[in-house]
Design an enzyme around this catalytic site. Structure first.
Site, PDB file in Angstrom:
ATOM      1  N   CYS A 168     -17.084 -12.011 -12.568  1.00 38.55           N
ATOM      2  CA  CYS A 168     -16.387 -12.118 -11.284  1.00 38.55           C
ATOM      3  C   CYS A 168     -15.052 -11.377 -11.292  1.00 38.55           C
ATOM      4  O   CYS A 168     -14.406 -11.256 -10.253  1.00 38.55           O
ATOM      5  CB  CYS A 168     -16.188 -13.586 -10.922  1.00 38.55           C
ATOM      6  N   LYS A 196     -14.749  -8.420  -8.832  1.00 37.74           N
ATOM      7  CA  LYS A 196     -14.535  -8.564  -7.388  1.00 37.74           C
ATOM      8  C   LYS A 196     -13.437  -7.636  -6.883  1.00 37.74           C
ATOM      9  O   LYS A 196     -12.436  -7.402  -7.564  1.00 37.74           O
ATOM     10  CB  LYS A 196     -14.147 -10.011  -7.060  1.00 37.74           C
ATOM     11  N   THR A 223     -13.815 -18.361   7.260  1.00 45.54           N
ATOM     12  CA  THR A 223     -12.873 -18.961   6.307  1.00 45.54           C
ATOM     13  C   THR A 223     -13.173 -18.540   4.870  1.00 45.54           C
ATOM     14  O   THR A 223     -12.775 -19.224   3.930  1.00 45.54           O
ATOM     15  CB  THR A 223     -12.891 -20.502   6.400  1.00 45.54           C
ATOM     16  N   ASP A 281     -18.236 -20.063   0.794  1.00 47.54           N
ATOM     17  CA  ASP A 281     -19.077 -19.641  -0.317  1.00 47.54           C
ATOM     18  C   ASP A 281     -20.422 -19.077   0.111  1.00 47.54           C
ATOM     19  O   ASP A 281     -21.033 -18.298  -0.614  1.00 47.54           O
ATOM     20  CB  ASP A 281     -19.304 -20.828  -1.257  1.00 47.54           C
ATOM     21  N   ASP A 330     -22.986 -20.899  -5.320  1.00 48.76           N
ATOM     22  CA  ASP A 330     -22.539 -20.908  -3.925  1.00 48.76           C
ATOM     23  C   ASP A 330     -23.391 -21.811  -3.052  1.00 48.76           C
ATOM     24  O   ASP A 330     -22.913 -22.375  -2.067  1.00 48.76           O
ATOM     25  CB  ASP A 330     -22.533 -19.487  -3.357  1.00 48.76           C
ATOM     26  N   GLY A 350     -37.309  -9.253  -4.949  1.00 45.76           N
ATOM     27  CA  GLY A 350     -36.036  -8.632  -5.247  1.00 45.76           C
ATOM     28  C   GLY A 350     -36.071  -7.131  -5.042  1.00 45.76           C
ATOM     29  O   GLY A 350     -36.955  -6.596  -4.362  1.00 45.76           O
ATOM     30  N   ASP A 410     -16.387 -23.304  -4.842  1.00 43.81           N
ATOM     31  CA  ASP A 410     -16.429 -23.069  -6.284  1.00 43.81           C
ATOM     32  C   ASP A 410     -15.354 -22.053  -6.647  1.00 43.81           C
ATOM     33  O   ASP A 410     -15.046 -21.142  -5.893  1.00 43.81           O
ATOM     34  CB  ASP A 410     -17.825 -22.653  -6.770  1.00 43.81           C
TER      35      ASP A 410
END
Length: 361
Positions: free
Chosen positions: A29, A32, A61, A64, A104, A152, A240
Protein backbone atom coordinates in the site's frame (compact mmCIF):
# COMPACT_ATOMS: atom_id res chain seq x y z
CA UNK A 1 13.96 -23.55 -12.34
CA UNK A 2 13.31 -23.30 -8.62
CA UNK A 3 10.47 -21.07 -7.46
CA UNK A 4 11.78 -17.98 -5.68
CA UNK A 5 11.32 -17.98 -1.95
CA UNK A 6 12.00 -15.29 0.60
CA UNK A 7 13.51 -14.93 4.03
CA UNK A 8 14.95 -11.74 5.51
CA UNK A 9 18.47 -13.13 5.19
CA UNK A 10 18.02 -14.73 1.78
CA UNK A 11 15.45 -12.92 -0.36
CA UNK A 12 15.62 -15.40 -3.24
CA UNK A 13 16.41 -19.09 -3.46
CA UNK A 14 18.26 -18.74 -6.75
CA UNK A 15 20.77 -16.04 -7.78
CA UNK A 16 19.41 -16.34 -11.33
CA UNK A 17 16.05 -14.90 -10.24
CA UNK A 18 15.59 -11.22 -9.42
CA UNK A 19 14.06 -10.28 -6.10
CA UNK A 20 10.40 -9.47 -6.64
CA UNK A 21 10.77 -6.19 -4.76
CA UNK A 22 13.66 -5.19 -7.04
CA UNK A 23 11.31 -5.23 -10.05
CA UNK A 24 9.07 -2.45 -8.75
CA UNK A 25 9.55 1.14 -7.63
CA UNK A 26 7.34 0.65 -4.56
CA UNK A 27 5.60 -2.06 -2.63
CA UNK A 28 2.27 -2.86 -1.00
CA UNK A 29 0.00 0.00 0.00
CA UNK A 30 3.06 2.25 -0.03
CA UNK A 31 2.48 2.33 -3.80
CA UNK A 32 -0.64 4.44 -3.34
CA UNK A 33 -0.71 7.83 -5.00
CA UNK A 34 -0.14 10.47 -2.30
CA UNK A 35 -3.44 11.67 -0.80
CA UNK A 36 -2.94 15.27 -1.93
CA UNK A 37 -2.27 14.23 -5.53
CA UNK A 38 -5.18 11.80 -5.45
CA UNK A 39 -7.48 14.57 -4.24
CA UNK A 40 -6.49 16.73 -7.22
CA UNK A 41 -7.05 13.86 -9.65
CA UNK A 42 -10.51 13.13 -8.27
CA UNK A 43 -11.55 16.76 -7.84
CA UNK A 44 -13.69 16.89 -10.98
CA UNK A 45 -14.56 13.20 -11.18
CA UNK A 46 -18.03 13.75 -9.76
CA UNK A 47 -19.01 16.28 -12.41
CA UNK A 48 -21.89 15.04 -14.57
CA UNK A 49 -21.64 11.61 -12.93
CA UNK A 50 -24.57 9.24 -13.08
CA UNK A 51 -25.58 8.56 -9.46
CA UNK A 52 -28.55 6.22 -9.19
CA UNK A 53 -30.63 6.29 -5.99
CA UNK A 54 -29.55 2.73 -5.25
CA UNK A 55 -25.91 3.82 -4.82
CA UNK A 56 -25.60 3.97 -1.05
CA UNK A 57 -21.84 4.71 -0.91
CA UNK A 58 -19.70 6.23 -3.64
CA UNK A 59 -16.53 8.33 -3.65
CA UNK A 60 -17.89 11.21 -1.58
CA UNK A 61 -16.05 10.40 1.69
CA UNK A 62 -13.17 8.28 0.32
CA UNK A 63 -14.78 5.20 1.83
CA UNK A 64 -13.38 1.70 1.52
CA UNK A 65 -15.81 0.35 -1.10
CA UNK A 66 -18.85 1.23 -3.15
CA UNK A 67 -22.21 -0.07 -1.92
CA UNK A 68 -25.23 -0.59 -4.19
CA UNK A 69 -28.65 -1.48 -2.77
CA UNK A 70 -30.11 -4.54 -4.50
CA UNK A 71 -33.28 -4.88 -2.43
CA UNK A 72 -34.54 -4.30 1.10
CA UNK A 73 -32.31 -7.00 2.57
CA UNK A 74 -29.21 -6.99 0.37
CA UNK A 75 -26.64 -4.50 -0.84
CA UNK A 76 -23.65 -5.25 -3.05
CA UNK A 77 -20.22 -4.18 -1.78
CA UNK A 78 -17.70 -3.73 -4.61
CA UNK A 79 -14.05 -2.76 -4.45
CA UNK A 80 -10.68 -3.37 -6.08
CA UNK A 81 -7.14 -3.26 -4.76
CA UNK A 82 -3.80 -4.24 -6.28
CA UNK A 83 -0.16 -3.34 -5.81
CA UNK A 84 3.46 -4.26 -6.41
CA UNK A 85 5.44 -6.71 -4.24
CA UNK A 86 6.05 -5.90 -0.60
CA UNK A 87 7.95 -9.18 -0.07
CA UNK A 88 10.09 -11.37 -2.32
CA UNK A 89 8.32 -14.66 -1.70
CA UNK A 90 5.78 -14.90 -4.56
CA UNK A 91 3.29 -17.05 -2.64
CA UNK A 92 3.28 -14.66 0.32
CA UNK A 93 2.97 -11.67 -2.00
CA UNK A 94 -0.19 -13.21 -3.45
CA UNK A 95 -1.59 -13.90 0.01
CA UNK A 96 -0.90 -10.37 1.24
CA UNK A 97 -2.42 -8.71 -1.83
CA UNK A 98 -5.58 -10.82 -1.67
CA UNK A 99 -6.04 -10.30 2.07
CA UNK A 100 -5.65 -6.57 1.58
CA UNK A 101 -8.23 -6.48 -1.24
CA UNK A 102 -10.85 -8.41 0.73
CA UNK A 103 -10.36 -6.11 3.73
CA UNK A 104 -12.40 -3.33 2.13
CA UNK A 105 -15.46 -5.57 1.96
CA UNK A 106 -15.10 -6.48 5.63
CA UNK A 107 -14.59 -2.79 6.53
CA UNK A 108 -18.03 -1.92 5.11
CA UNK A 109 -19.61 -4.66 7.24
CA UNK A 110 -19.94 -7.02 4.28
CA UNK A 111 -19.21 -10.70 3.74
CA UNK A 112 -17.20 -11.50 0.57
CA UNK A 113 -18.98 -13.62 -2.04
CA UNK A 114 -16.45 -13.79 -4.89
CA UNK A 115 -13.39 -12.16 -6.41
CA UNK A 116 -11.75 -11.53 -9.77
CA UNK A 117 -7.96 -11.65 -10.10
CA UNK A 118 -5.93 -8.76 -11.54
CA UNK A 119 -2.55 -10.04 -12.75
CA UNK A 120 0.08 -7.88 -14.45
CA UNK A 121 3.50 -9.51 -14.73
CA UNK A 122 6.84 -9.03 -16.54
CA UNK A 123 6.58 -12.41 -18.23
CA UNK A 124 10.06 -12.17 -19.76
CA UNK A 125 11.69 -11.70 -16.34
CA UNK A 126 9.71 -14.01 -14.08
CA UNK A 127 9.36 -17.77 -14.64
CA UNK A 128 5.81 -19.02 -14.97
CA UNK A 129 6.09 -21.01 -11.76
CA UNK A 130 6.84 -17.80 -9.84
CA UNK A 131 3.78 -16.09 -11.35
CA UNK A 132 1.78 -19.21 -10.60
CA UNK A 133 2.86 -19.07 -6.95
CA UNK A 134 1.57 -15.49 -6.68
CA UNK A 135 -1.79 -16.51 -8.10
CA UNK A 136 -1.92 -19.58 -5.85
CA UNK A 137 -1.33 -17.40 -2.78
CA UNK A 138 -4.33 -15.27 -3.70
CA UNK A 139 -6.44 -18.35 -4.32
CA UNK A 140 -5.58 -19.81 -0.92
CA UNK A 141 -6.64 -16.61 0.86
CA UNK A 142 -9.93 -16.57 -1.02
CA UNK A 143 -10.43 -20.22 -0.12
CA UNK A 144 -9.90 -19.30 3.55
CA UNK A 145 -12.50 -16.55 3.13
CA UNK A 146 -14.91 -19.12 1.67
CA UNK A 147 -15.15 -17.56 -1.80
CA UNK A 148 -14.05 -18.38 -5.35
CA UNK A 149 -11.84 -16.43 -7.69
CA UNK A 150 -14.38 -16.52 -10.50
CA UNK A 151 -12.34 -14.87 -13.25
CA UNK A 152 -10.03 -11.95 -13.83
CA UNK A 153 -7.66 -10.34 -16.28
CA UNK A 154 -3.95 -10.69 -17.09
CA UNK A 155 -1.50 -8.44 -18.93
CA UNK A 156 2.25 -8.35 -19.63
CA UNK A 157 3.61 -5.51 -17.50
CA UNK A 158 6.93 -3.81 -16.80
CA UNK A 159 6.40 -4.27 -13.04
CA UNK A 160 4.74 -7.17 -11.19
CA UNK A 161 1.25 -6.26 -9.94
CA UNK A 162 -1.36 -8.48 -8.30
CA UNK A 163 -4.69 -7.89 -6.62
CA UNK A 164 -8.40 -8.55 -6.69
CA UNK A 165 -11.75 -7.13 -7.55
CA UNK A 166 -13.71 -8.14 -4.45
CA UNK A 167 -17.47 -8.30 -4.05
CA UNK A 168 -19.59 -8.94 -1.00
CA UNK A 169 -23.08 -8.65 0.42
CA UNK A 170 -24.38 -6.71 3.41
CA UNK A 171 -27.80 -5.83 4.77
CA UNK A 172 -28.45 -2.16 3.89
CA UNK A 173 -29.03 -1.38 7.57
CA UNK A 174 -25.63 -2.83 8.50
CA UNK A 175 -23.45 -0.87 6.10
CA UNK A 176 -20.74 0.80 8.18
CA UNK A 177 -19.25 3.87 6.57
CA UNK A 178 -16.14 5.79 7.56
CA UNK A 179 -18.22 8.95 8.01
CA UNK A 180 -20.68 8.03 10.77
CA UNK A 181 -18.58 8.49 13.91
CA UNK A 182 -20.36 10.26 16.77
CA UNK A 183 -19.07 12.55 19.49
CA UNK A 184 -18.37 10.46 22.57
CA UNK A 185 -17.41 7.37 20.56
CA UNK A 186 -14.40 5.27 21.47
CA UNK A 187 -11.90 4.21 18.79
CA UNK A 188 -10.64 0.63 18.60
CA UNK A 189 -7.81 -0.50 16.28
CA UNK A 190 -7.71 -4.15 15.25
CA UNK A 191 -4.06 -4.62 14.20
CA UNK A 192 -0.74 -3.15 15.34
CA UNK A 193 1.02 -0.52 13.23
CA UNK A 194 4.41 -0.82 11.56
CA UNK A 195 4.08 -2.82 8.34
CA UNK A 196 5.60 -0.01 6.27
CA UNK A 197 8.60 0.22 8.59
CA UNK A 198 9.04 -3.55 8.42
CA UNK A 199 8.88 -3.46 4.62
CA UNK A 200 11.50 -0.69 4.45
CA UNK A 201 13.80 -2.73 6.70
CA UNK A 202 13.18 -5.90 4.67
CA UNK A 203 14.14 -4.18 1.45
CA UNK A 204 17.50 -3.31 3.04
CA UNK A 205 17.86 -6.85 4.48
CA UNK A 206 17.61 -5.44 8.01
CA UNK A 207 14.47 -7.28 9.16
CA UNK A 208 15.19 -10.36 11.26
CA UNK A 209 13.35 -13.68 11.02
CA UNK A 210 11.00 -12.90 13.90
CA UNK A 211 10.05 -9.56 12.35
CA UNK A 212 9.44 -11.19 8.98
CA UNK A 213 7.14 -13.77 10.54
CA UNK A 214 5.24 -11.01 12.34
CA UNK A 215 4.91 -9.09 9.08
CA UNK A 216 3.49 -12.08 7.19
CA UNK A 217 1.10 -13.01 10.01
CA UNK A 218 -0.18 -9.43 10.29
CA UNK A 219 -0.70 -8.83 6.59
CA UNK A 220 -2.38 -12.17 5.87
CA UNK A 221 -4.91 -12.05 8.73
CA UNK A 222 -8.34 -11.50 7.17
CA UNK A 223 -10.39 -8.72 8.79
CA UNK A 224 -13.24 -11.13 9.52
CA UNK A 225 -14.53 -9.18 12.55
CA UNK A 226 -16.02 -6.59 10.16
CA UNK A 227 -19.47 -8.13 9.50
CA UNK A 228 -19.76 -9.28 13.13
CA UNK A 229 -19.05 -5.75 14.34
CA UNK A 230 -21.58 -4.33 11.88
CA UNK A 231 -24.29 -6.31 13.65
CA UNK A 232 -23.75 -4.24 16.80
CA UNK A 233 -25.97 -1.11 16.96
CA UNK A 234 -23.27 0.59 19.01
CA UNK A 235 -20.72 0.36 16.18
CA UNK A 236 -21.23 3.58 14.23
CA UNK A 237 -18.32 3.75 11.78
CA UNK A 238 -15.53 1.56 10.41
CA UNK A 239 -12.63 1.83 8.03
CA UNK A 240 -9.44 -0.13 7.47
CA UNK A 241 -6.06 1.49 7.99
CA UNK A 242 -3.99 1.06 4.83
CA UNK A 243 -1.75 3.20 2.65
CA UNK A 244 -2.48 6.61 4.20
CA UNK A 245 -1.60 5.39 7.69
CA UNK A 246 -3.54 5.71 10.93
CA UNK A 247 -3.40 9.49 10.68
CA UNK A 248 -4.71 9.61 7.10
CA UNK A 249 -7.58 7.19 7.57
CA UNK A 250 -8.40 8.73 10.95
CA UNK A 251 -8.61 12.10 9.21
CA UNK A 252 -10.98 10.67 6.61
CA UNK A 253 -13.18 9.56 9.50
CA UNK A 254 -12.97 13.02 11.08
CA UNK A 255 -13.78 14.87 7.86
CA UNK A 256 -16.67 12.59 6.98
CA UNK A 257 -18.26 12.94 10.41
CA UNK A 258 -17.41 16.63 10.81
CA UNK A 259 -15.85 15.84 14.19
CA UNK A 260 -12.45 15.62 15.83
CA UNK A 261 -10.62 12.30 16.06
CA UNK A 262 -8.26 12.01 19.03
CA UNK A 263 -5.48 9.38 19.06
CA UNK A 264 -4.01 8.46 22.44
CA UNK A 265 -0.56 7.51 21.21
CA UNK A 266 0.55 5.53 24.26
CA UNK A 267 -2.34 3.09 23.67
CA UNK A 268 -1.65 2.41 19.96
CA UNK A 269 -0.38 -1.17 19.42
CA UNK A 270 2.87 -1.46 17.47
CA UNK A 271 4.60 -4.43 15.87
CA UNK A 272 7.64 -5.64 17.86
CA UNK A 273 10.78 -3.60 17.32
CA UNK A 274 9.10 -1.06 15.06
CA UNK A 275 10.05 2.01 17.09
CA UNK A 276 13.74 1.10 16.98
CA UNK A 277 13.62 0.33 13.26
CA UNK A 278 11.95 3.69 12.59
CA UNK A 279 14.52 5.41 14.78
CA UNK A 280 17.23 3.74 12.70
CA UNK A 281 15.77 5.30 9.55
CA UNK A 282 13.72 2.45 8.13
CA UNK A 283 10.82 4.61 6.94
CA UNK A 284 9.05 4.47 3.57
CA UNK A 285 8.88 7.35 1.15
CA UNK A 286 5.09 7.08 1.35
CA UNK A 287 5.25 8.13 4.99
CA UNK A 288 6.75 11.49 4.03
CA UNK A 289 4.29 11.95 1.16
CA UNK A 290 1.42 11.24 3.52
CA UNK A 291 2.58 13.89 5.98
CA UNK A 292 3.10 16.43 3.21
CA UNK A 293 -0.49 15.85 2.09
CA UNK A 294 -2.33 16.08 5.40
CA UNK A 295 0.11 17.10 8.15
CA UNK A 296 -1.50 20.54 8.40
CA UNK A 297 -4.62 18.83 9.75
CA UNK A 298 -2.78 16.94 12.49
CA UNK A 299 -2.35 18.48 15.94
CA UNK A 300 0.43 16.71 17.84
CA UNK A 301 1.04 17.24 21.54
CA UNK A 302 4.51 18.17 22.75
CA UNK A 303 6.72 15.52 24.26
CA UNK A 304 5.71 12.62 22.01
CA UNK A 305 8.47 10.21 20.89
CA UNK A 306 10.42 11.39 17.86
CA UNK A 307 9.20 8.43 15.81
CA UNK A 308 5.50 9.18 16.38
CA UNK A 309 4.95 11.13 13.17
CA UNK A 310 6.57 8.46 11.02
CA UNK A 311 4.49 5.72 12.62
CA UNK A 312 1.25 7.70 12.35
CA UNK A 313 1.83 8.12 8.63
CA UNK A 314 3.32 4.65 8.08
CA UNK A 315 1.50 2.98 5.17
CA UNK A 316 -0.20 -0.18 6.40
CA UNK A 317 -0.52 -2.94 3.84
CA UNK A 318 -3.51 -5.08 4.83
CA UNK A 319 -3.89 -3.09 8.04
CA UNK A 320 -6.44 -3.35 10.81
CA UNK A 321 -10.00 -2.14 11.18
CA UNK A 322 -10.50 1.22 12.90
CA UNK A 323 -13.84 1.09 14.70
CA UNK A 324 -15.79 4.01 16.15
CA UNK A 325 -18.27 2.76 18.72
CA UNK A 326 -20.35 3.82 21.72
CA UNK A 327 -18.54 3.45 25.07
CA UNK A 328 -20.96 0.73 26.21
CA UNK A 329 -20.05 -1.38 23.15
CA UNK A 330 -16.28 -1.34 23.65
CA UNK A 331 -16.08 -4.59 25.58
CA UNK A 332 -18.18 -6.46 23.04
CA UNK A 333 -16.09 -5.04 20.20
CA UNK A 334 -12.87 -6.20 21.86
CA UNK A 335 -14.39 -9.64 22.54
CA UNK A 336 -15.28 -10.04 18.85
CA UNK A 337 -11.74 -9.11 17.85
CA UNK A 338 -10.38 -11.57 20.39
CA UNK A 339 -12.56 -14.46 19.21
CA UNK A 340 -11.44 -13.84 15.63
CA UNK A 341 -7.76 -14.00 16.56
CA UNK A 342 -6.88 -10.31 16.89
CA UNK A 343 -5.04 -10.36 20.21
CA UNK A 344 -3.51 -6.90 19.68
CA UNK A 345 -6.83 -5.08 19.23
CA UNK A 346 -6.94 -2.08 21.57
CA UNK A 347 -8.71 1.15 22.40
CA UNK A 348 -6.62 3.89 20.77
CA UNK A 349 -8.65 7.07 21.11
CA UNK A 350 -12.00 8.82 20.94
CA UNK A 351 -14.22 11.12 18.90
CA UNK A 352 -15.12 14.63 20.07
CA UNK A 353 -17.09 17.58 18.80
CA UNK A 354 -14.88 20.21 17.23
CA UNK A 355 -12.86 21.07 14.14
CA UNK A 356 -12.50 17.98 11.91
CA UNK A 357 -8.80 17.38 12.52
CA UNK A 358 -6.71 14.58 14.00
CA UNK A 359 -5.36 15.30 17.46
CA UNK A 360 -2.57 13.17 18.89
CA UNK A 361 -1.92 13.19 22.60
Amino acid sequence: MTTATSTPASPTASPALPRLTSLSHGGGCGCKIAPGVLSEILKSSGANAVIPPELMVGIETADDAAVYRLNDSQALVATTDFFMPIVDDPYEFGRIAATNALSDVYAMGGKPIMALALVAMPVNQLPLDVIGAIVRGGQDVCRAAGIPIAGGHTIDSVEPIYGLVAMGLVHPDRVRRNAQARAGDVLVLGKPLGVGVYSAALKKLQLDDAGYREMIANTTRLNTPGPLLAELPGVHAMTDVTGFGLAGHGLEMARGAGRQVVVEWSRVPLLPGVQQLAQDGHVTGASGRNWAAYGAEVRMAEGLPATTRNLLTDPQTSGGLLVSCAPQSVQEVLEIFGREGFASAAVVGRVEDGEPVLRVE
